[in-house]
Motif scaffolding. Structure first.
Motif, short mmCIF file in Angstrom:
data_model
loop_
_atom_site.label_atom_id
_atom_site.label_comp_id
_atom_site.label_asym_id
_atom_site.label_seq_id
_atom_site.Cartn_x
_atom_site.Cartn_y
_atom_site.Cartn_z
N ALA A 185 -2.88 -29.77 -6.07
CA ALA A 185 -3.31 -29.64 -7.46
C ALA A 185 -3.87 -30.98 -7.93
O ALA A 185 -3.29 -32.02 -7.65
CB ALA A 185 -2.14 -29.22 -8.33
N VAL A 186 -5.00 -30.94 -8.63
CA VAL A 186 -5.64 -32.15 -9.15
C VAL A 186 -5.83 -31.99 -10.66
O VAL A 186 -6.66 -31.19 -11.10
CB VAL A 186 -7.01 -32.40 -8.46
CG1 VAL A 186 -7.65 -33.67 -9.00
CG2 VAL A 186 -6.83 -32.49 -6.95
N ALA A 187 -5.04 -32.73 -11.42
CA ALA A 187 -5.06 -32.60 -12.88
C ALA A 187 -6.43 -32.94 -13.47
O ALA A 187 -6.89 -32.26 -14.38
CB ALA A 187 -3.99 -33.48 -13.50
N SER A 188 -7.10 -33.96 -12.95
CA SER A 188 -8.36 -34.42 -13.55
C SER A 188 -9.45 -33.36 -13.48
O SER A 188 -10.29 -33.27 -14.38
CB SER A 188 -8.83 -35.70 -12.89
OG SER A 188 -9.06 -35.50 -11.50
N SER A 189 -9.45 -32.52 -12.45
CA SER A 189 -10.47 -31.48 -12.32
C SER A 189 -9.92 -30.10 -12.66
O SER A 189 -10.70 -29.16 -12.86
CB SER A 189 -11.01 -31.45 -10.88
OG SER A 189 -9.99 -31.05 -9.97
N GLY A 190 -8.59 -29.97 -12.69
CA GLY A 190 -7.99 -28.67 -12.93
C GLY A 190 -8.01 -27.76 -11.72
O GLY A 190 -7.67 -26.59 -11.81
N PHE B 29 1.34 -23.26 -17.11
CA PHE B 29 -0.10 -23.49 -17.22
C PHE B 29 -0.84 -22.17 -17.12
O PHE B 29 -0.24 -21.13 -16.90
CB PHE B 29 -0.55 -24.48 -16.14
CG PHE B 29 0.19 -25.78 -16.23
CD1 PHE B 29 -0.21 -26.76 -17.14
CD2 PHE B 29 1.31 -26.02 -15.45
CE1 PHE B 29 0.51 -27.94 -17.26
CE2 PHE B 29 2.02 -27.18 -15.56
CZ PHE B 29 1.62 -28.15 -16.47
N GLU B 30 -2.17 -22.22 -17.28
CA GLU B 30 -2.96 -20.99 -17.28
C GLU B 30 -3.98 -21.01 -16.15
O GLU B 30 -4.76 -21.94 -16.02
CB GLU B 30 -3.69 -20.82 -18.62
CG GLU B 30 -4.50 -19.56 -18.69
CD GLU B 30 -5.26 -19.41 -19.99
OE1 GLU B 30 -6.04 -18.47 -20.08
OE2 GLU B 30 -5.07 -20.23 -20.90
N VAL C 133 2.88 -27.22 -10.74
CA VAL C 133 2.02 -26.14 -10.26
C VAL C 133 2.16 -26.00 -8.74
O VAL C 133 2.31 -24.89 -8.21
CB VAL C 133 0.55 -26.38 -10.66
CG1 VAL C 133 -0.39 -25.39 -9.97
CG2 VAL C 133 0.39 -26.28 -12.17
N SER C 134 2.13 -27.13 -8.04
CA SER C 134 2.25 -27.10 -6.58
C SER C 134 3.55 -26.46 -6.14
O SER C 134 3.58 -25.65 -5.21
CB SER C 134 2.14 -28.51 -6.00
OG SER C 134 0.85 -29.03 -6.22
N ALA C 135 4.65 -26.81 -6.80
CA ALA C 135 5.95 -26.28 -6.43
C ALA C 135 6.01 -24.76 -6.61
O ALA C 135 6.52 -24.05 -5.73
CB ALA C 135 7.05 -26.95 -7.25
N GLU C 136 5.49 -24.27 -7.71
CA GLU C 136 5.53 -22.82 -7.97
C GLU C 136 4.64 -22.06 -6.99
O GLU C 136 5.04 -21.05 -6.43
CB GLU C 136 5.12 -22.51 -9.41
CG GLU C 136 6.14 -22.92 -10.44
CD GLU C 136 7.45 -22.16 -10.33
OE1 GLU C 136 7.48 -21.03 -9.82
OE2 GLU C 136 8.47 -22.72 -10.78
N VAL C 137 3.41 -22.54 -6.79
CA VAL C 137 2.48 -21.84 -5.89
C VAL C 137 2.96 -21.94 -4.45
O VAL C 137 2.81 -20.99 -3.67
CB VAL C 137 1.04 -22.37 -6.07
CG1 VAL C 137 0.09 -21.73 -5.07
CG2 VAL C 137 0.55 -22.12 -7.50
N SER C 138 3.59 -23.04 -4.07
CA SER C 138 4.11 -23.21 -2.71
C SER C 138 5.17 -22.17 -2.37
O SER C 138 5.39 -21.86 -1.20
CB SER C 138 4.72 -24.60 -2.52
OG SER C 138 3.71 -25.58 -2.53
N GLY C 139 5.82 -21.62 -3.39
CA GLY C 139 6.85 -20.63 -3.17
C GLY C 139 6.33 -19.25 -2.84
O GLY C 139 7.11 -18.36 -2.47
N THR D 5 -5.92 -24.55 -16.31
CA THR D 5 -6.03 -25.39 -17.50
C THR D 5 -4.67 -25.90 -17.92
O THR D 5 -3.65 -25.27 -17.67
CB THR D 5 -6.66 -24.62 -18.68
OG1 THR D 5 -5.83 -23.50 -19.00
CG2 THR D 5 -8.06 -24.16 -18.36
N GLY D 6 -4.67 -27.07 -18.55
CA GLY D 6 -3.46 -27.63 -19.13
C GLY D 6 -2.81 -28.74 -18.33
O GLY D 6 -1.93 -29.42 -18.84
N MET D 7 -3.22 -28.94 -17.08
CA MET D 7 -2.62 -30.03 -16.28
C MET D 7 -3.20 -31.36 -16.76
O MET D 7 -4.41 -31.48 -16.92
CB MET D 7 -2.93 -29.86 -14.79
CG MET D 7 -2.31 -28.65 -14.15
SD MET D 7 -2.50 -28.66 -12.34
CE MET D 7 -4.28 -28.63 -12.15
#
Length: 79
Positions: A44-49, A73-74, A29-35, A18-20
């Motif tokens: 990551a797709v903001a429109s669908s979360g 984000f959450e 979000v992509s950068a953090e999770v990619s790490g 949520t929050g994107m």
């Protein structure tokens, strides 16, 4: 942001975040999770979360939650 790829032996998981609201949010979000260790692709797709993650092995949900939190984000759970 990297494109999703399906390679033999890879694991794909879809998370609900949520929050994107924009491309910058998706990138954060992509950068953090990619790490995270073993992650080969994040979309990551903001429109669908939805955040789709491809990794060499199943990821620890708490590690994904921590990465999403770090981006500001959450993580709600798996989609």
């Amino acid at each position: 942001m990297t494109a999703q790829t399906d390679t033999p032996g890879s694991v794909t998981a879809v998370y609900q975040v949520t929050g994107m609201s924009c491309g910058h949010c998706e990138g954060s979000v992509s950068a953090e999770v990619s790490g995270l260790p073993g992650v080969s692709s994040v979309k990551a797709v903001a429109s669908s979360g939805e955040v789709t993650v491809v990794s060499a092995a199943p990821l620890d949900d708490e590690a994904v939650r921590a990465a999403v939190d770090e981006a500001g984000f959450e993580l709600v759970g798996r989609a």
